[in-house]
Write a protein that holds these residues in place. Sequence first.
Motif, PDB file in Angstrom:
ATOM      1  N   TYR A 275      39.568  41.619  49.562  1.00  0.00           N
ATOM      2  CA  TYR A 275      39.251  41.717  48.139  1.00  0.00           C
ATOM      3  C   TYR A 275      40.172  40.806  47.332  1.00  0.00           C
ATOM      4  O   TYR A 275      41.357  40.686  47.651  1.00  0.00           O
ATOM      5  CB  TYR A 275      39.442  43.159  47.650  1.00  0.00           C
ATOM      6  CG  TYR A 275      38.401  44.115  48.178  1.00  0.00           C
ATOM      7  CD1 TYR A 275      37.144  44.187  47.599  1.00  0.00           C
ATOM      8  CD2 TYR A 275      38.688  44.961  49.241  1.00  0.00           C
ATOM      9  CE1 TYR A 275      36.184  45.072  48.071  1.00  0.00           C
ATOM     10  CE2 TYR A 275      37.737  45.847  49.718  1.00  0.00           C
ATOM     11  CZ  TYR A 275      36.493  45.899  49.135  1.00  0.00           C
ATOM     12  OH  TYR A 275      35.547  46.766  49.604  1.00  0.00           O
TER      13      TYR A 275
ATOM     14  N   LEU B 151      33.828  38.898  41.978  1.00  0.00           N
ATOM     15  CA  LEU B 151      33.454  39.537  43.241  1.00  0.00           C
ATOM     16  C   LEU B 151      32.238  38.911  43.930  1.00  0.00           C
ATOM     17  O   LEU B 151      32.166  38.889  45.159  1.00  0.00           O
ATOM     18  CB  LEU B 151      33.178  41.025  43.013  1.00  0.00           C
ATOM     19  CG  LEU B 151      34.379  41.875  42.631  1.00  0.00           C
ATOM     20  CD1 LEU B 151      33.923  43.239  42.144  1.00  0.00           C
ATOM     21  CD2 LEU B 151      35.347  42.005  43.804  1.00  0.00           C
TER      22      LEU B 151
ATOM     23  N   TYR C  94      31.050  40.656  47.261  1.00  0.00           N
ATOM     24  CA  TYR C  94      31.248  42.070  46.938  1.00  0.00           C
ATOM     25  C   TYR C  94      30.401  42.461  45.746  1.00  0.00           C
ATOM     26  O   TYR C  94      29.997  41.621  44.951  1.00  0.00           O
ATOM     27  CB  TYR C  94      32.723  42.348  46.602  1.00  0.00           C
ATOM     28  CG  TYR C  94      33.657  42.018  47.726  1.00  0.00           C
ATOM     29  CD1 TYR C  94      33.843  42.894  48.785  1.00  0.00           C
ATOM     30  CD2 TYR C  94      34.351  40.815  47.739  1.00  0.00           C
ATOM     31  CE1 TYR C  94      34.701  42.587  49.828  1.00  0.00           C
ATOM     32  CE2 TYR C  94      35.216  40.498  48.771  1.00  0.00           C
ATOM     33  CZ  TYR C  94      35.380  41.382  49.810  1.00  0.00           C
ATOM     34  OH  TYR C  94      36.227  41.071  50.839  1.00  0.00           O
TER      35      TYR C  94
ATOM     36  N   ARG D 271      30.656  49.045  42.804  1.00  0.00           N
ATOM     37  CA  ARG D 271      30.037  50.286  43.283  1.00  0.00           C
ATOM     38  C   ARG D 271      30.202  51.413  42.284  1.00  0.00           C
ATOM     39  O   ARG D 271      29.308  52.198  42.052  1.00  0.00           O
ATOM     40  CB  ARG D 271      30.636  50.701  44.619  1.00  0.00           C
ATOM     41  CG  ARG D 271      30.076  52.032  45.131  1.00  0.00           C
ATOM     42  CD  ARG D 271      30.525  52.372  46.530  1.00  0.00           C
ATOM     43  NE  ARG D 271      31.927  52.196  46.741  1.00  0.00           N
ATOM     44  CZ  ARG D 271      32.797  53.169  46.946  1.00  0.00           C
ATOM     45  NH1 ARG D 271      32.405  54.417  46.959  1.00  0.00           N
ATOM     46  NH2 ARG D 271      34.058  52.920  47.160  1.00  0.00           N
TER      47      ARG D 271
ATOM     48  N   GLY E  83      38.912  49.089  48.076  1.00  0.00           N
ATOM     49  CA  GLY E  83      38.385  48.151  47.093  1.00  0.00           C
ATOM     50  C   GLY E  83      38.509  48.665  45.671  1.00  0.00           C
ATOM     51  O   GLY E  83      37.673  48.378  44.824  1.00  0.00           O
TER      52      GLY E  83
ATOM     53  N   ALA F  81      34.840  48.408  44.395  1.00  0.00           N
ATOM     54  CA  ALA F  81      33.892  47.401  44.907  1.00  0.00           C
ATOM     55  C   ALA F  81      33.635  47.677  46.381  1.00  0.00           C
ATOM     56  O   ALA F  81      34.413  48.378  47.051  1.00  0.00           O
ATOM     57  CB  ALA F  81      34.466  46.002  44.730  1.00  0.00           C
ATOM     58  N   GLU F  82      32.536  47.131  46.863  1.00  0.00           N
ATOM     59  CA  GLU F  82      32.217  47.228  48.292  1.00  0.00           C
ATOM     60  C   GLU F  82      31.557  45.933  48.724  1.00  0.00           C
ATOM     61  O   GLU F  82      31.059  45.174  47.886  1.00  0.00           O
ATOM     62  CB  GLU F  82      31.294  48.430  48.543  1.00  0.00           C
ATOM     63  CG  GLU F  82      29.955  48.315  47.895  1.00  0.00           C
ATOM     64  CD  GLU F  82      29.093  49.564  48.071  1.00  0.00           C
ATOM     65  OE1 GLU F  82      27.931  49.497  47.663  1.00  0.00           O
ATOM     66  OE2 GLU F  82      29.570  50.559  48.599  1.00  0.00           O
ATOM     67  N   PRO F  83      31.564  45.662  50.033  1.00  0.00           N
ATOM     68  CA  PRO F  83      30.864  44.463  50.486  1.00  0.00           C
ATOM     69  C   PRO F  83      29.414  44.474  50.047  1.00  0.00           C
ATOM     70  O   PRO F  83      28.755  45.518  50.057  1.00  0.00           O
ATOM     71  CB  PRO F  83      30.989  44.536  52.012  1.00  0.00           C
ATOM     72  CG  PRO F  83      32.237  45.339  52.237  1.00  0.00           C
ATOM     73  CD  PRO F  83      32.246  46.371  51.124  1.00  0.00           C
ATOM     74  N   ALA F  84      28.934  43.329  49.609  1.00  0.00           N
ATOM     75  CA  ALA F  84      27.548  43.225  49.152  1.00  0.00           C
ATOM     76  C   ALA F  84      26.591  43.416  50.328  1.00  0.00           C
ATOM     77  O   ALA F  84      26.912  43.054  51.469  1.00  0.00           O
ATOM     78  CB  ALA F  84      27.318  41.879  48.484  1.00  0.00           C
TER      79      ALA F  84
END
Length: 126
Positions: A3, A66, A70, A73, A101, A122-125
């Motif tokens: 991140y 991001l 990312y 979320r 994240g 955030a999270e991985p896209a």
Amino acid sequence: MTYPETLGPLALVSSHATAMAYGELTADFNPIHCDPDFAAKSPFGRAICHGTMGLNLAIEAAERALAPAYAVRDVKIRFSRPAPVGETLTAGATLTDAATGTYALWVELPDGTRTTEGTLTAEPAP
């Protein structure tokens, strides 16, 4: 993937014109935001920015930093101080937990006063 340490900063100079445009966008013409004469008689003494204007600025700063790796979320915020119309709003975030994240999210005035504070995750896209 790692991140980013910071998101932003991203700034917006607020004005009566931006308050009115944001009012059009959100259908929120509360006179505390859009009527300088009314707002001058309020406890704030002048018009204040829509709180969600600063929040949207912070989300935009996050999404710019991001994407595309990312996605935002979850966001939890509180409006801690009013932002007078005519001030520059600056938004950003700092990574506080790389494992989840999670970021400390903020919007502030030029003197460093924070108007909005909270967390963003955030999270991985997909």
